[in-house]
Design a protein around this motif. Structure first.
Motif, PDB file in Angstrom:
ATOM      1  N   PRO A 228      43.619  53.874  34.998  1.00 51.20           N
ATOM      2  CA  PRO A 228      43.721  52.419  35.048  1.00 51.20           C
ATOM      3  C   PRO A 228      44.689  51.991  36.147  1.00 51.20           C
ATOM      4  N   ASN A 229      44.349  50.889  36.791  1.00 52.76           N
ATOM      5  CA  ASN A 229      45.204  50.322  37.841  1.00 52.76           C
ATOM      6  C   ASN A 229      45.212  51.100  39.155  1.00 52.76           C
ATOM      7  N   ALA A 230      44.290  52.030  39.299  1.00 55.45           N
ATOM      8  CA  ALA A 230      44.264  52.824  40.535  1.00 55.45           C
ATOM      9  C   ALA A 230      43.823  51.966  41.728  1.00 55.45           C
ATOM     10  N   GLY A 231      43.230  50.810  41.451  1.00 56.36           N
ATOM     11  CA  GLY A 231      42.777  49.939  42.542  1.00 56.36           C
ATOM     12  C   GLY A 231      41.283  50.022  42.759  1.00 56.36           C
ATOM     13  N   LYS A 232      40.542  50.489  41.757  1.00 51.76           N
ATOM     14  CA  LYS A 232      39.083  50.679  41.901  1.00 51.76           C
ATOM     15  C   LYS A 232      38.367  49.339  42.108  1.00 51.76           C
ATOM     16  N   SER A 233      38.642  48.387  41.205  1.00 53.45           N
ATOM     17  CA  SER A 233      37.924  47.113  41.268  1.00 53.45           C
ATOM     18  C   SER A 233      38.180  46.399  42.592  1.00 53.45           C
ATOM     19  N   SER A 234      39.412  46.423  43.020  1.00 52.59           N
ATOM     20  CA  SER A 234      39.744  45.744  44.285  1.00 52.59           C
ATOM     21  C   SER A 234      38.964  46.379  45.430  1.00 52.59           C
ATOM     22  N   LEU A 235      38.868  47.701  45.391  1.00 56.69           N
ATOM     23  CA  LEU A 235      38.175  48.405  46.467  1.00 56.69           C
ATOM     24  C   LEU A 235      36.666  48.105  46.434  1.00 56.69           C
ATOM     25  N   SER A 248      43.319  42.636  37.711  1.00 52.30           N
ATOM     26  CA  SER A 248      44.610  42.183  37.195  1.00 52.30           C
ATOM     27  C   SER A 248      45.538  43.379  37.207  1.00 52.30           C
ATOM     28  N   ASP A 249      46.860  43.099  37.165  1.00 54.87           N
ATOM     29  CA  ASP A 249      47.755  44.243  37.168  1.00 54.87           C
ATOM     30  C   ASP A 249      48.009  44.742  35.750  1.00 54.87           C
ATOM     31  N   ARG A 250      47.301  44.113  34.776  1.00 59.03           N
ATOM     32  CA  ARG A 250      47.357  44.680  33.420  1.00 59.03           C
ATOM     33  C   ARG A 250      46.374  45.836  33.372  1.00 59.03           C
ATOM     34  N   GLY A 252      43.555  48.409  32.235  1.00 57.84           N
ATOM     35  CA  GLY A 252      42.344  48.303  31.407  1.00 57.84           C
ATOM     36  C   GLY A 252      41.583  47.003  31.563  1.00 57.84           C
ATOM     37  N   THR A 253      41.645  46.372  32.743  1.00 63.10           N
ATOM     38  CA  THR A 253      40.903  45.118  32.905  1.00 63.10           C
ATOM     39  C   THR A 253      39.400  45.350  33.044  1.00 63.10           C
ATOM     40  N   THR A 254      38.999  46.517  33.557  1.00 62.52           N
ATOM     41  CA  THR A 254      37.572  46.792  33.662  1.00 62.52           C
ATOM     42  C   THR A 254      37.144  47.469  32.362  1.00 62.52           C
ATOM     43  N   ARG A 255      36.671  46.659  31.402  1.00 64.44           N
ATOM     44  CA  ARG A 255      36.393  47.214  30.081  1.00 64.44           C
ATOM     45  C   ARG A 255      35.040  47.919  30.041  1.00 64.44           C
ATOM     46  N   SER A 338      47.066  51.829  50.505  1.00 56.88           N
ATOM     47  CA  SER A 338      47.823  52.490  51.579  1.00 56.88           C
ATOM     48  C   SER A 338      48.825  51.534  52.221  1.00 56.88           C
ATOM     49  N   ASP A 339      48.588  50.227  52.074  1.00 51.45           N
ATOM     50  CA  ASP A 339      49.532  49.249  52.659  1.00 51.45           C
ATOM     51  C   ASP A 339      50.897  49.306  51.990  1.00 51.45           C
ATOM     52  N   LEU A 340      50.944  49.884  50.787  1.00 50.84           N
ATOM     53  CA  LEU A 340      52.233  49.947  50.083  1.00 50.84           C
ATOM     54  C   LEU A 340      53.050  51.177  50.488  1.00 50.84           C
ATOM     55  N   VAL A 341      52.458  52.013  51.316  1.00 51.89           N
ATOM     56  CA  VAL A 341      53.191  53.204  51.783  1.00 51.89           C
ATOM     57  C   VAL A 341      53.697  52.895  53.193  1.00 51.89           C
ATOM     58  N   THR A 364      42.693  54.050  52.064  1.00 56.18           N
ATOM     59  CA  THR A 364      42.178  52.677  52.112  1.00 56.18           C
ATOM     60  C   THR A 364      43.227  51.685  51.614  1.00 56.18           C
ATOM     61  N   SER A 365      43.015  50.449  52.020  1.00 56.44           N
ATOM     62  CA  SER A 365      43.768  49.352  51.407  1.00 56.44           C
ATOM     63  C   SER A 365      42.798  48.188  51.255  1.00 56.44           C
ATOM     64  N   ALA A 366      42.540  47.832  49.997  1.00 54.89           N
ATOM     65  CA  ALA A 366      41.642  46.710  49.749  1.00 54.89           C
ATOM     66  C   ALA A 366      42.322  45.425  50.218  1.00 54.89           C
ATOM     67  N   ALA A 367      43.640  45.356  50.016  1.00 56.71           N
ATOM     68  CA  ALA A 367      44.381  44.142  50.374  1.00 56.71           C
ATOM     69  C   ALA A 367      44.320  43.877  51.873  1.00 56.71           C
ATOM     70  N   ARG A 368      44.400  44.950  52.669  1.00 52.89           N
ATOM     71  CA  ARG A 368      44.419  44.765  54.134  1.00 52.89           C
ATOM     72  C   ARG A 368      43.090  45.143  54.788  1.00 52.89           C
TER      73      ARG A 368
HETATM   74  P1  GDP Z   1      41.568  49.142  38.611  1.00 57.27           P
HETATM   75  O1  GDP Z   1      42.161  48.993  37.255  1.00 57.27           O
HETATM   76  O2  GDP Z   1      41.585  50.556  39.079  1.00 57.27           O
HETATM   77  O3  GDP Z   1      40.243  48.489  38.787  1.00 57.27           O
HETATM   78  O4  GDP Z   1      42.603  48.396  39.621  1.00 57.27           O
HETATM   79  P2  GDP Z   1      42.562  46.921  40.199  1.00 57.27           P
HETATM   80  O5  GDP Z   1      41.652  46.797  41.353  1.00 57.27           O
HETATM   81  O6  GDP Z   1      42.405  45.968  39.063  1.00 57.27           O
HETATM   82  O7  GDP Z   1      44.033  46.821  40.801  1.00 57.27           O
HETATM   83  C1  GDP Z   1      45.189  47.037  40.038  1.00 57.27           C
HETATM   84  C2  GDP Z   1      46.367  46.343  40.704  1.00 57.27           C
HETATM   85  O8  GDP Z   1      46.588  46.892  41.994  1.00 57.27           O
HETATM   86  C3  GDP Z   1      46.159  44.839  40.925  1.00 57.27           C
HETATM   87  O9  GDP Z   1      47.376  44.157  40.708  1.00 57.27           O
HETATM   88  C4  GDP Z   1      45.764  44.729  42.370  1.00 57.27           C
HETATM   89  O10 GDP Z   1      46.121  43.501  42.951  1.00 57.27           O
HETATM   90  C5  GDP Z   1      46.571  45.863  42.986  1.00 57.27           C
HETATM   91  N1  GDP Z   1      45.902  46.365  44.199  1.00 57.27           N
HETATM   92  C6  GDP Z   1      44.642  46.832  44.270  1.00 57.27           C
HETATM   93  N2  GDP Z   1      44.348  47.245  45.532  1.00 57.27           N
HETATM   94  C7  GDP Z   1      45.446  46.989  46.281  1.00 57.27           C
HETATM   95  C8  GDP Z   1      45.777  47.168  47.674  1.00 57.27           C
HETATM   96  O11 GDP Z   1      44.971  47.633  48.507  1.00 57.27           O
HETATM   97  N3  GDP Z   1      47.048  46.839  48.054  1.00 57.27           N
HETATM   98  C9  GDP Z   1      47.949  46.310  47.182  1.00 57.27           C
HETATM   99  N4  GDP Z   1      49.136  46.008  47.665  1.00 57.27           N
HETATM  100  N5  GDP Z   1      47.667  46.120  45.881  1.00 57.27           N
HETATM  101  C10 GDP Z   1      46.450  46.441  45.415  1.00 57.27           C
END
Ligand code: GDP
Length: 464
Positions: A228-235, A248-250, A252-255, A338-341, A364-368
């Protein structure tokens, strides 16, 4: 009942995008093709197979330049007289021309041109199915499988098997014509059983060695997995170019398992966004367990797993445990966020993760929007490699579910026939052989009932 004696028409080119002018094709076929043509087309009068230039009077004062391609029975696609009007026009004008032609003909139903080709003996049923496949093809592999069907290899193999069944059947039946006292036999029980066995084996080989057409028709799938929170949905959202999952940063958002279609260079694929996997799923409540189960199932059926690990963290114990537990063949390892590194630590982190997971890592960085194109290219090339391995083997035949059902049934009948032949029960052996012979006819053009025709041709679009 199909009416095959009237003249039909339809637009057979792709629909014109609003605001564009495109080359369009209207196809007319049937006994009155040239009569209809004479009413809507002015120009050189077509007298032989070829191309004629002239105009179409689409509506009052609207005259369009057009070429007409003519094909005479039996040397046309449908086997009947056929004409194609080719002209450049906007979508509305194409409709006007069609309306004009419809004053003298009827609109063709879905697949009706191909149905006529089939009924006129221009192609067999599996070739007609292949045409439907080619129309539906959305990637080069589907096209490849459809072309393998079109080549008619299945039909040839089945045709040969049917002939051999008939040979054995006639030898058995010839013996049955003599009374028991005469004991005249044209084939021994053992030889009959052996011959039947070898036909059955050939049919079984079709089933085991064939390419499953549905595997080509279904889009290949790639499942995003990770904690959870690995950034899958954003990617996934970054890849698909639109909001697909709730982020969301909570944890388990992808149920559930969400999916979308990803356009790649050479093919399209379905992507699954699976719930974050947890290392201690047993401890979770029943709802979480079900969610985990759904995620694991999606991951197991996917052709490719895209395993995401958060590059910004330090402890990868859970990630390693989860990846180890997944029974998957093909994985691409993705470093997210990767933008956080820090810039200076990126290369070191990449090689550290590479070593830890024993795989090359795509950062990758979904944010950037970093690494998105590289990831798409990697997914595309991996899927292509896998799919080409499926279609490459030479001599393989593409079969769909209908073909498989027929071949499976006739294998059963041949089994029964061989059992009866070996015990000397010629009458029953002959009956089962006849069943197998008739079942296989469903793959050739004889004896196909209308329900099957409906099923095959309803998959077509109008104009084909
Ligand atoms: P999932 O639970 O694996 O689907 O993760 P989410 O996509 O919901 O992301 C979890 C948290 O990581 C959220 O707060 C996102 O905003 C944050 N996040 C996801 N991708 C990135 C990224 O590329 N850069 C940064 N800085 N934060 C990210």
């Amino acid at each position: 009942m199909y009416n095959v004696n009237d003249t039909i028409c339809a637009i057979s080119s792709a629909s014109v995008t609003p605001g564009c002018v495109c080359r369009s094709i209207i196809r007319i076929s049937g006994p009155d093709t040239f009569g209809v043509l004479g009413k809507v087309f002015t120009g050189e009068q077509p007298t032989r197979q070829g191309v004629f230039t002239g105009t179409i009077d689409a509506a009052d004062g609207l005259v369009i330049d057009a070429d007409v391609y003519t094909f005479f029975t039996p040397s046309s696609y449908t086997g009947d007289d056929l004409a194609e009007l080719h002209f450049f026009a906007a979508g509305d004008v194409v409709q006007l021309v069609l309306t004009k032609i419809l004053e003298h003909t009827r609109l063709a139903g879905a697949g009706e041109f191909t149905l006529r080709a089939y009924l006129n003996g221009k192609m067999d049923l599996s070739q007609a199915e292949a045409v439907a496949g080619i129309i539906e093809s959305s990637n080069m592999f589907q096209l490849d499988a459809a072309e393998k069907l079109l080549a008619g290899r299945l039909c040839k193999t089945i045709g040969a098997a049917r002939e051999e069944i008939l040979d054995t059947l006639s030898l058995i039946e010839a013996g049955m014509d003599f009374s028991d006292e005469e004991d005249v036999r044209f084939i021994s029980h053992e030889k009959a059983a052996e011959d039947i066995g070898s036909i059955r084996e050939r049919l079984e080989n079709i089933l085991s060695g064939a390419i499953h057409y549905e595997a080509m028709i279904d889009l290949p799938s790639a499942a995003f997995a990770g904690v959870p929170n690995a950034g899958k949905s954003s990617l996934i959202n970054a890849l698909l170019g639109h909001e697909r999952s709730i982020i969301s940063d909570r944890t388990g958002t992808t149920r559930d398992v969400l999916s979308g279609v990803l356009e790649l260079n050479d093919c399209r694929c379905t992507v699954f966004d699976c719930a974050g996997l947890t290392a201690n799923a047993d401890a979770a409540d029943i709802l979480d367990q079900l969610v985990q189960q759904a995620a694991t199932e999606a991951i197991n059926i996917a052709e490719l797993v895209l395993f995401c690990v958060d590059m910004s963290k330090d402890d990868y114990t859970d990630d390693l445990e989860i990846l180890g537990d997944l029974k998957v063949r093909q994985v691409i390892l993705i470093g997210t966020k990767s933008d956080l590194v820090g810039e200076s630590e990126l290369a070191e982190k990449q090689s550290q993760l590479g070593e830890m997971f024993n795989a090359e890592i795509i950062m990758t960085s979904a944010a950037r929007q970093i690494g998105i194109d590289e990831l798409k290219a990697a997914i595309g090339s991996r899927l292509i490699k896998q799919l080409s391995a499926l279609t490459e083997a030479d001599g393989r035949i593409a079969v769909n579910q209908r073909h498989r059902d027929i071949v499976t049934n006739s294998v059963k009948s041949l089994n029964d026939a061989a059992d009866q032949a070996v015990t000397g029960n010629e009458e029953l052996a002959a009956m089962f052989l006849r069943n197998a012979y008739e079942e296989l006819a469903g793959l050739e053009k004889e004896d196909v009932d209308e329900a099957i025709l409906d099923r095959v041709f309803s998959r077509f679009c109008i104009g084909k």
